[in-house]
Motif scaffolding. Structure first.
Motif, PDB file in Angstrom:
ATOM      1  N   ASP A 114       9.399  -1.074  19.795  1.00  0.00           N
ATOM      2  CA  ASP A 114       8.229  -0.188  19.819  1.00  0.00           C
ATOM      3  C   ASP A 114       7.730   0.069  18.396  1.00  0.00           C
ATOM      4  OD1 ASP A 114       8.560  -0.067  22.535  1.00  0.00           O
ATOM      5  OD2 ASP A 114       9.392   1.956  22.559  1.00  0.00           O
ATOM      6  N   SER A 115       8.668   0.157  17.468  1.00  0.00           N
ATOM      7  CA  SER A 115       8.306   0.375  16.070  1.00  0.00           C
ATOM      8  C   SER A 115       7.489  -0.797  15.535  1.00  0.00           C
ATOM      9  CB  SER A 115       9.571   0.561  15.227  1.00  0.00           C
ATOM     10  OG  SER A 115       9.274   0.580  13.860  1.00  0.00           O
ATOM     11  N   THR A 116       7.849  -1.999  15.947  1.00  0.00           N
ATOM     12  CA  THR A 116       7.161  -3.186  15.445  1.00  0.00           C
ATOM     13  C   THR A 116       5.704  -3.221  15.891  1.00  0.00           C
ATOM     14  OG1 THR A 116       9.290  -4.293  15.757  1.00  0.00           O
ATOM     15  CG2 THR A 116       7.443  -5.663  15.102  1.00  0.00           C
ATOM     16  N   LEU A 117       5.426  -2.639  17.039  1.00  0.00           N
ATOM     17  CA  LEU A 117       4.049  -2.637  17.526  1.00  0.00           C
ATOM     18  C   LEU A 117       3.132  -1.839  16.595  1.00  0.00           C
ATOM     19  CD1 LEU A 117       4.690  -2.203  21.361  1.00  0.00           C
ATOM     20  CD2 LEU A 117       4.282  -4.319  20.065  1.00  0.00           C
ATOM     21  N   ILE A 118       3.662  -0.760  16.009  1.00  0.00           N
ATOM     22  CA  ILE A 118       2.913  -0.007  15.003  1.00  0.00           C
ATOM     23  C   ILE A 118       2.656  -0.908  13.792  1.00  0.00           C
ATOM     24  CG2 ILE A 118       3.032   1.919  13.365  1.00  0.00           C
ATOM     25  CD1 ILE A 118       4.565   3.485  15.434  1.00  0.00           C
ATOM     26  N   ALA A 119       3.688  -1.643  13.386  1.00  0.00           N
ATOM     27  CA  ALA A 119       3.554  -2.546  12.242  1.00  0.00           C
ATOM     28  C   ALA A 119       2.491  -3.609  12.494  1.00  0.00           C
ATOM     29  CB  ALA A 119       4.898  -3.210  11.953  1.00  0.00           C
ATOM     30  N   LEU A 120       2.474  -4.160  13.695  1.00  0.00           N
ATOM     31  CA  LEU A 120       1.506  -5.222  14.002  1.00  0.00           C
ATOM     32  C   LEU A 120       0.070  -4.706  13.896  1.00  0.00           C
ATOM     33  CD1 LEU A 120       3.139  -7.102  17.028  1.00  0.00           C
ATOM     34  CD2 LEU A 120       3.372  -7.526  14.578  1.00  0.00           C
ATOM     35  N   GLU A 121      -0.162  -3.495  14.365  1.00  0.00           N
ATOM     36  CA  GLU A 121      -1.510  -2.923  14.272  1.00  0.00           C
ATOM     37  C   GLU A 121      -1.935  -2.793  12.810  1.00  0.00           C
ATOM     38  OE1 GLU A 121      -1.606   0.728  16.408  1.00  0.00           O
ATOM     39  OE2 GLU A 121      -1.131  -0.199  18.346  1.00  0.00           O
ATOM     40  N   ASN A 122      -1.019  -2.340  11.969  1.00  0.00           N
ATOM     41  CA  ASN A 122      -1.355  -2.158  10.562  1.00  0.00           C
ATOM     42  C   ASN A 122      -1.451  -3.484   9.810  1.00  0.00           C
ATOM     43  OD1 ASN A 122      -1.844   0.618  10.045  1.00  0.00           O
ATOM     44  ND2 ASN A 122       0.326   1.034  10.416  1.00  0.00           N
ATOM     45  N   LEU A 123      -0.640  -4.449  10.179  1.00  0.00           N
ATOM     46  CA  LEU A 123      -0.754  -5.762   9.548  1.00  0.00           C
ATOM     47  C   LEU A 123      -2.088  -6.411   9.887  1.00  0.00           C
ATOM     48  CD1 LEU A 123       2.888  -7.036  10.091  1.00  0.00           C
ATOM     49  CD2 LEU A 123       1.786  -6.611   7.873  1.00  0.00           C
ATOM     50  N   ALA A 124      -2.577  -6.181  11.110  1.00  0.00           N
ATOM     51  CA  ALA A 124      -3.901  -6.686  11.476  1.00  0.00           C
ATOM     52  C   ALA A 124      -4.969  -6.000  10.634  1.00  0.00           C
ATOM     53  CB  ALA A 124      -4.146  -6.438  12.964  1.00  0.00           C
ATOM     54  N   ARG A 125      -4.799  -4.706  10.385  1.00  0.00           N
ATOM     55  CA  ARG A 125      -5.749  -3.972   9.550  1.00  0.00           C
ATOM     56  C   ARG A 125      -5.720  -4.508   8.120  1.00  0.00           C
ATOM     57  NH1 ARG A 125      -7.774   0.511  12.013  1.00  0.00           N
ATOM     58  NH2 ARG A 125      -8.419   1.382  10.018  1.00  0.00           N
ATOM     59  N   LEU A 126      -4.517  -4.784   7.621  1.00  0.00           N
ATOM     60  CA  LEU A 126      -4.380  -5.322   6.266  1.00  0.00           C
ATOM     61  C   LEU A 126      -5.109  -6.663   6.149  1.00  0.00           C
ATOM     62  CD1 LEU A 126      -2.908  -4.934   3.461  1.00  0.00           C
ATOM     63  CD2 LEU A 126      -1.138  -6.450   4.388  1.00  0.00           C
ATOM     64  N   ALA A 127      -4.935  -7.510   7.157  1.00  0.00           N
ATOM     65  CA  ALA A 127      -5.573  -8.828   7.143  1.00  0.00           C
ATOM     66  C   ALA A 127      -7.096  -8.716   7.152  1.00  0.00           C
ATOM     67  CB  ALA A 127      -5.104  -9.644   8.341  1.00  0.00           C
ATOM     68  N   GLU A 128      -7.600  -7.620   7.739  1.00  0.00           N
ATOM     69  CA  GLU A 128      -9.046  -7.414   7.820  1.00  0.00           C
ATOM     70  C   GLU A 128      -9.579  -6.590   6.650  1.00  0.00           C
ATOM     71  OE1 GLU A 128      -9.560  -5.545  11.565  1.00  0.00           O
ATOM     72  OE2 GLU A 128      -8.869  -7.286  12.727  1.00  0.00           O
ATOM     73  N   GLY A 129      -8.686  -6.220   5.719  1.00  0.00           N
ATOM     74  CA  GLY A 129      -9.107  -5.430   4.568  1.00  0.00           C
ATOM     75  C   GLY A 129      -9.353  -3.973   4.888  1.00  0.00           C
ATOM     76  N   LYS A 130      -8.769  -3.479   5.980  1.00  0.00           N
ATOM     77  CA  LYS A 130      -8.935  -2.083   6.381  1.00  0.00           C
ATOM     78  C   LYS A 130      -7.756  -1.239   5.902  1.00  0.00           C
ATOM     79  CE  LYS A 130     -11.513  -3.216  10.614  1.00  0.00           C
ATOM     80  NZ  LYS A 130     -11.508  -3.109  12.098  1.00  0.00           N
ATOM     81  N   ALA A 131      -7.966   0.070   5.883  1.00  0.00           N
ATOM     82  CA  ALA A 131      -6.904   0.991   5.454  1.00  0.00           C
ATOM     83  C   ALA A 131      -5.793   1.042   6.497  1.00  0.00           C
ATOM     84  CB  ALA A 131      -7.479   2.382   5.231  1.00  0.00           C
ATOM     85  N   ILE A 132      -4.575   1.213   6.008  1.00  0.00           N
ATOM     86  CA  ILE A 132      -3.409   1.350   6.886  1.00  0.00           C
ATOM     87  C   ILE A 132      -3.440   2.728   7.552  1.00  0.00           C
ATOM     88  CG2 ILE A 132      -0.878   1.410   6.945  1.00  0.00           C
ATOM     89  CD1 ILE A 132      -2.162  -1.355   6.345  1.00  0.00           C
TER      90      ILE A 132
END
Length: 339
Positions: free
Chosen positions: A308-326
């Motif tokens: 479940d913790s990794t799912l939070i990470a995946l959302e933020n890694l997608a944001r990082l890839a798009e240049g969005k704030a964590i």
């Protein structure tokens, strides 16, 4: 445009728990350049050189990862984001790196529902004295003694919660089917949240403890809350009640709790997952008390739900890839309050 580089530093066991096949598939679908680093390292002295050589934009790590160097380059041109899949980041991330702009998340609220589940388990265990009877039947050949044997039900009881953050809020729906009346003491939580969940606000700890059959301890730990649960409060819990602690051990005066438990072996039950000093000492007076159920600080994410913790990470890694704030990045102030 070059892809952001993600360095994943996990042991094989951590990888199995945090990245099961379905979660790993989602990770590999992200527009990231992924590189793996198997832990543990032969020597932690290798770690600064590995980071300097690989120059990751993001790091995914858990308990086995060595501490980040104090002089690590962070932000634009350096490490931008750390997804720590476990709890406290203190052993991994120097505070100064947060100040310099490193974005860090941990397992956050992903663990709330499993802790809530454990709260229900411990409450039912305390009311039914399950811990006592399990030991008595296995070790002593015990059996009930007719009307002399007293157990309690959770149905239609009064439940008081000390602290009303995310874990407590997720706990409410689990307890509602028992027809309980729930109140909570948490001055900083807005009335709207109480009203939305159908929970009554309690205006003092004295009222919370003395007017409820079950007290669930979930207050955050900080200096003002050290030993805020006193002997007088514990003694005020009505006969047939229970005190459950799945929050922080040092919120409770443990020596006082032991005195109360010894004085009220038949009419007050305790169920604990956290302690003032951990691991709990082998010679702790809590061990062996017939009205005290003990767990070794395992209310958090179960092995099957660590992903479940990794799912939070995946959302933020997608944001990082798009240049969005964590989202939900830990601030220096939150770092200071962490235990």
């Amino acid at each position: 445009m070059n892809k952001q580089k993600l360095l994943i530093a996990l042991t094989e066991d951590e990888k199995k728990d945090f990245l099961p096949p379905k979660v790993l598939e989602k990770l590999e679908a992200l527009p990231l350049e992924i590189e793996w680093l198997a832990l543990p390292l032969e020597s932690t002295e290798e770690w600064p050189g590995i980071l300097a050589d690989k120059k990751p934009d993001a790091l995914m790590a858990a308990w086995a990862c060595p501490r980040l160097p104090d002089d690590l380059a962070v932000g634009e041109g350096g490490l931008q984001y750390v997804s720590y899949l476990a709890g406290s980041i203190r052993k991994l991330v120097p505070r100064e790196l947060l100040v310099q702009g490193l974005q860090v998340t941990n397992w956050g609220n992903s663990i709330s529902r499993t802790i809530s589940e454990c709260a229900l388990l411990l409450t039912l265990s305390a009311m039914r004295r399950a811990s006592y009877w399990s030991v008595a039947m296995h070790r002593d050949g015990g059996w009930k003694q007719g009307l002399q044997t007293v157990t309690q039900s959770l149905f239609e009881r009064r439940v008081g919660i000390h602290g009303f953050g995310n874990i407590a809020q997720q706990m409410v729906p689990l307890f509602k089917p028992f027809g309980v009346e729930i109140s909570a003491f948490s001055p900083s939580v807005p009335d709207a949240i109480f009203e939305e969940l159908g929970v009554a606000r309690c205006n003092s700890l004295e009222a919370l403890f003395s007017q409820n059959d079950v007290i669930i301890e979930l207050a955050a730990y900080h200096e003002r809350n050290h030993h805020i649960v006193t002997e007088d409060l514990l003694r005020s819990i009505p006969s047939g009640g229970a005190f459950i602690n799945i929050g922080r051990g040092a919120v409770v005066d443990e020596a006082a709790m032991i005195r109360v438990a010894k004085d009220r072996p038949d009419d007050l039950q305790f169920a604990l997952d956290v302690y003032e000093k951990e691991p709990l000492a082998q010679d702790s007076p809590l061990r062996g008390l017939s009205n005290v159920a003990l767990l070794p600080h395992i209310a958090g994410p179960t092995k099957d739900r660590r992903c479940d913790s990794t799912l939070i990470a995946l959302e933020n890694l997608a944001r990082l890839a798009e240049g969005k704030a964590i989202e939900a990045a830990i601030t220096p102030e939150q770092f200071d309050r962490a235990t």
